[in-house]
Write an enzyme that holds these catalytic residues in place. Structure first.
Site, short mmCIF file in Angstrom:
data_model
loop_
_atom_site.label_atom_id
_atom_site.label_comp_id
_atom_site.label_asym_id
_atom_site.label_seq_id
_atom_site.Cartn_x
_atom_site.Cartn_y
_atom_site.Cartn_z
N ASP A 297 0.87 -1.17 0.06
CA ASP A 297 -0.34 -0.16 -0.03
C ASP A 297 0.73 1.37 -0.15
O ASP A 297 1.94 1.10 0.65
CB ASP A 297 -0.88 0.01 1.26
CG ASP A 297 -1.81 -0.94 1.18
OD1 ASP A 297 -2.53 -1.28 0.13
OD2 ASP A 297 -2.35 -1.68 2.29
N ASP B 115 -7.15 -1.15 -4.33
CA ASP B 115 -8.11 -0.89 -3.57
C ASP B 115 -9.26 0.05 -4.11
O ASP B 115 -10.39 0.30 -3.87
CB ASP B 115 -7.68 -0.50 -2.09
CG ASP B 115 -6.83 -1.37 -1.55
OD1 ASP B 115 -7.05 -2.50 -1.71
OD2 ASP B 115 -6.07 -1.02 -0.57
#
Length: 160
Positions: A113, A131
């Site tokens: 991330d 995401d």
């Protein structure tokens, strides 16, 4: 699957993986670059859990869930009517996001991330392009349901 849908699906997965490779090659784990002060940072993080790092360390479980979800989404995609465009695009985005994070889990046992936002003082959990694709896909499906609902209300009022 239509060629243009397959192409978009593959393109989104490739963009997700390339963005993760770029961040992984340029930043150390935990390193952060300020893009917009007190709003947006590129912060490299590993997530062994789900959203908000829930259920950390359950990699096999998340891989199995992702594979099952991809099978179910593909089934729904294949059985949709051509006029269900919003839902179809929603499912394509959800499949791309699911696949992008599944690749990370299979290769690294964590998800990479890097998009880090502070919104109204809240440091939102760090996320990635996969995401985003998942969230936008869900949003398109919710929008489709809402539009159908309001259309049905309008049709009911028209018959009164």
């Amino acid at each position: 699957m239509k060629k243009k849908h397959a192409a978009i699906l593959v393109l989104l997965i490739v963009l997700d993986q390339l963005s993760k490779i770029l961040v992984d090659s340029k930043l150390m784990l935990g390193q952060s670059i300020t893009i917009i002060d007190d709003f947006f940072h590129i912060t490299y993080a590993h997530n062994t859990g789900a959203a908000w790092s829930m259920f950390e360390g359950k990699t096999i479980f998340f891989c199995l869930i992702a594979i099952a979800a991809l099978v179910v989404m593909f089934y729904f995609y294949r059985n949709m009517k051509p006029e269900e465009k919003l839902v179809r695009w929603g499912i394509i985005l959800m499949m791309a996001g699911t696949a992008g994070n599944l690749i990370d889990r299979l290769v690294y046992q964590y998800v990479r991330d890097f998009l880090d936002f502070i919104i109204f003082g809240y440091d939102f959990p760090i996320f990635n392009l996969a995401d985003m694709a998942l969230c936008i896909g869900v949003g398109l499906i919710i929008l489709d349901v809402a539009l159908e609902y309001f259309e049905s209300i309008g049709a009911m009022k028209h018959h009164e």
